[in-house]
Design a protein around this motif. Structure first.
Motif, short mmCIF file in Angstrom:
data_model
loop_
_atom_site.label_atom_id
_atom_site.label_comp_id
_atom_site.label_asym_id
_atom_site.label_seq_id
_atom_site.Cartn_x
_atom_site.Cartn_y
_atom_site.Cartn_z
N ASP A 9 32.80 105.25 55.87
CA ASP A 9 31.30 105.16 55.54
C ASP A 9 30.53 106.27 56.29
O ASP A 9 29.28 105.90 56.39
N PHE A 10 31.07 107.37 56.51
CA PHE A 10 30.48 108.65 57.32
C PHE A 10 29.71 108.20 58.66
O PHE A 10 28.98 108.55 59.22
N LEU A 11 30.15 106.97 59.29
CA LEU A 11 29.95 106.57 60.64
C LEU A 11 31.03 106.31 61.51
O LEU A 11 31.47 105.19 61.93
N VAL A 27 38.84 115.91 69.27
CA VAL A 27 37.62 116.39 69.97
C VAL A 27 36.38 116.22 69.41
O VAL A 27 35.31 116.22 69.92
N VAL A 28 36.30 116.37 68.13
CA VAL A 28 35.03 116.32 67.18
C VAL A 28 35.36 115.26 66.18
O VAL A 28 36.32 115.38 65.41
N ARG A 29 34.31 114.27 65.96
CA ARG A 29 34.52 113.29 64.63
C ARG A 29 33.16 113.76 63.72
O ARG A 29 31.70 113.46 64.17
N ILE A 30 33.42 114.09 62.54
CA ILE A 30 32.25 114.66 61.69
C ILE A 30 31.57 113.49 61.08
O ILE A 30 31.98 112.37 60.73
N VAL A 31 30.24 113.83 61.26
CA VAL A 31 29.21 112.84 60.87
C VAL A 31 28.41 113.41 59.54
O VAL A 31 27.55 112.62 58.83
N ALA A 32 28.53 114.69 59.26
CA ALA A 32 27.42 115.45 58.31
C ALA A 32 28.23 116.74 57.94
O ALA A 32 28.80 117.35 58.78
N TYR A 33 27.92 117.09 56.62
CA TYR A 33 28.41 118.40 56.03
C TYR A 33 27.32 119.35 55.64
O TYR A 33 27.38 120.31 55.16
N ALA A 34 26.22 118.92 56.51
CA ALA A 34 25.05 119.70 56.28
C ALA A 34 24.39 119.61 57.73
O ALA A 34 24.48 118.35 58.13
N PRO A 35 23.64 120.58 58.19
CA PRO A 35 23.04 120.36 59.47
C PRO A 35 22.26 119.21 59.65
O PRO A 35 21.34 118.92 58.67
N LYS A 58 37.33 96.72 48.12
CA LYS A 58 36.36 97.60 47.98
C LYS A 58 35.33 97.85 48.89
O LYS A 58 34.46 98.72 48.93
N ASP A 59 35.35 96.94 50.13
CA ASP A 59 34.65 97.01 51.16
C ASP A 59 35.28 97.87 52.34
O ASP A 59 34.59 98.03 53.22
N HIS A 60 36.24 98.32 52.04
CA HIS A 60 37.13 99.29 52.91
C HIS A 60 37.57 100.62 52.02
O HIS A 60 38.55 100.72 51.56
N PRO A 61 36.40 101.25 51.78
CA PRO A 61 36.72 102.58 50.70
C PRO A 61 37.62 103.64 51.51
O PRO A 61 37.79 103.48 52.82
N GLN A 62 38.24 104.63 50.79
CA GLN A 62 39.02 105.48 51.32
C GLN A 62 38.28 106.95 50.77
O GLN A 62 37.87 107.06 49.84
N ILE A 63 38.23 107.95 51.98
CA ILE A 63 37.88 109.12 51.76
C ILE A 63 39.30 109.76 51.01
O ILE A 63 39.97 109.69 51.97
N ALA A 64 39.08 110.61 49.93
CA ALA A 64 40.02 111.08 49.11
C ALA A 64 40.86 112.22 50.09
O ALA A 64 39.98 112.96 50.58
N GLY A 65 42.18 112.17 50.10
CA GLY A 65 42.93 113.42 50.87
C GLY A 65 43.06 112.77 52.38
O GLY A 65 43.48 113.74 53.23
#
Length: 468
Positions: free
Chosen positions: A120-122, A74-82, A443-450
């Motif tokens: 990539d936070f997108l 329902v939500v995909r996160i784009v930022a951890y600050a407003p 390396k052009d396919h990074p992973q978010i830890a966890g």
């Protein structure tokens, strides 16, 4: 609704998503997806595709993402600050960060995955760079509503000749969107030519799979280099000091004492299954393979592979086979087994009759890089059987002490499950495996830890030995 005062900005009011008190704290640990089942309530009336703030049950701000009530995510996160909005400038900043990462880790490359969605936070956006042409996949509603800003930001940062859209993927339908393809900007030729590990590769960005090419195996393809040479001794060829027109030289000599003139005498015999554009075949030839069998079920894929082999000057070492990989491997194994029965003096076999099974070939290196077998969680057990079957037959066709190169791109097939399928296959085949490499995507396919979903690609190299 939440209100907050970002530094230097006016107060904002935005609808918010309140999460259940009893949920797992995945979002706090940087997981980018909020599922419907995690939502306690929605405050305000957010538009589909618009930004919302994600709050804990206690009302504490956690993150900001875009909203789609039609999706299970329902939500995909784009930022951890407003943030105030996702506009052209915001996308430009994110894409500049993506480019900086690739410039650091792939400094001499002009072809790679430029934007890799959530990592990539997108989230919901994939961009592949083919030199001065970009291929874009817009997968979600939250990105689709910003397609003009995305295209504009890509032009600002990358200054491409053209941008082509390949949003012809079923996930868009789950987001309430139609599949789309076509030119977004500039001039986009159907075929583009790029370099990977100094090899020339022609890519069909219009009809090729996904965006036309799979960059995620770049480093993995290079890792097969040590497997491609060192096989001449098995054929009785050794280097000896011999007199030649240039004086005394160290030359390859066969068991009869004759100088071997074939330049690839020390190379491996290689089978690549699910070849697609023939990328592993190209690397095998580059690193010294003697002979490569390049196999895919698709005529179009084999045409692409043939063209790439030709561009790199390897035609004399490659044979092309259009066939179902499962059927082909089984046929070769049946041939091997029938030959073994004929050679077994304890069994009565009329050797004057032709063999009933076709094939019977083996190779020094067998490469298995299939498409995803498990596209949903419910398909995992069927995928497990598929991976076991193909690895079982693949390792049976590896010459003693040779190598099995195998991969899975099914993210529902967890690494331990994939390894279990390989080990079960080895047990049934009577083989002992020595693990040489275990690698993820490049390396052009990074992973978010966890974030387990990021660990979709599993790539392994095993030495294969018989128990008998």
């Amino acid at each position: 609704m939440t209100s907050y005062e970002p530094e230097g900005e006016k107060q904002l009011l935005r609808p918010s998503i309140i999460l259940h008190r009893s949920r797992k704290k995945r979002i706090e640990r940087s997981h980018p997806w909020v599922f419907q089942s995690e939502v306690e309530r929605v405050e305000g009336m957010p538009e589909p595709g618009a930004l919302v703030d994600v709050l804990s049950a206690q009302g504490k701000y956690i993150a900001t993402g875009y909203y789609n009530p039609a999706s299970q995510i329902v939500v995909r996160i784009v930022a951890y600050a407003p943030i105030e909005s996702m506009d052209r400038e915001w996308f430009r900043s994110r894409i500049e960060q993506c480019l900086s990462h690739r410039d650091r880790f792939l400094p001499n490359a002009s072809a790679y995955r430029l934007v890799y969605g959530e990592a990539d936070f997108l989230p919901g956006l994939v961009v592949d760079r083919f030199d001065d042409v970009l291929v874009v996949q817009i997968l979600t509603l939250g990105m689709d509503v910003h397609r003009e800003d995305i295209a504009g930001a890509l032009v600002d940062v990358m200054q491409p000749r053209g941008i082509y859209e390949r949003s012809d993927v079923p996930i868009r339908e789950r987001e309430g969107l139609e599949q789309k393809t076509g030119v977004l900007y500039g001039e986009c030729p159907r075929h583009v030519t790029v370099k990977e590990n100094e090899l020339i590769i022609e890519v069909d960005i219009v009809e090729g799979q996904k965006t036309g090419y799979f960059f995620d195996q770049r480093e993995n393809r290079a890792s097969i280099a040590p497997l491609m040479t060192g096989w001449g001794r098995r054929s009785g060829i050794v280097r000896r000091e011999m007199e030649s027109e240039n004086g005394i030289e160290l030359l390859p000599v066969n068991a009869s004492g004759k100088v071997v003139t074939y330049p690839w005498w020390d190379g491996a015999t290689v089978l690549e299954c699910f070849a697609h554009t023939g990328s592993f075949t190209l690397h095998a030839c580059k690193y010294g393979a003697k002979k490569v069998t390049c196999l895919d079920i698709s005529e179009h894929a084999m045409e692409s592979a043939r063209r790439n082999v030709e561009l790199n000057g390897f035609m004399d070492r490659v044979e092309f086979v259009v066939a179902d990989a499962f059927d082909y491997l089984r046929g070769q194994v049946r041939g091997v087994e029938e030959r073994a029965e004929r050679a077994d003096g304890q069994k009565k076999t009329d050797t004057s009759k032709p063999m009933t099974a076709g094939g019977g070939r083996t190779w020094d290196v067998v490469i298995l890089d299939p498409p995803a077998f498990a596209k949903t969680r419910s398909a995992v057990e069927g995928a497990y059987r598929g991976y076991k079957d193909i690895n079982l037959h693949g390792m049976k066709l590896v010459n003693e002490g040779g190598y099995l190169v195998t991969a899975s791109c099914s993210y529902h097939m967890r690494p331990d499950k994939f390894m279990q399928a390989i080990l079960d296959a080895a047990q049934d085949a009577g083989k002992v495996l020595r693990l040489i490499e275990w690698r993820p995507a490049g390396k052009d396919h990074p992973q978010i830890a966890g974030v387990d979903e990021g660990h979709y690609l599993k790539f392994a190299i095993f030495e294969v030995r018989s128990k008998k």
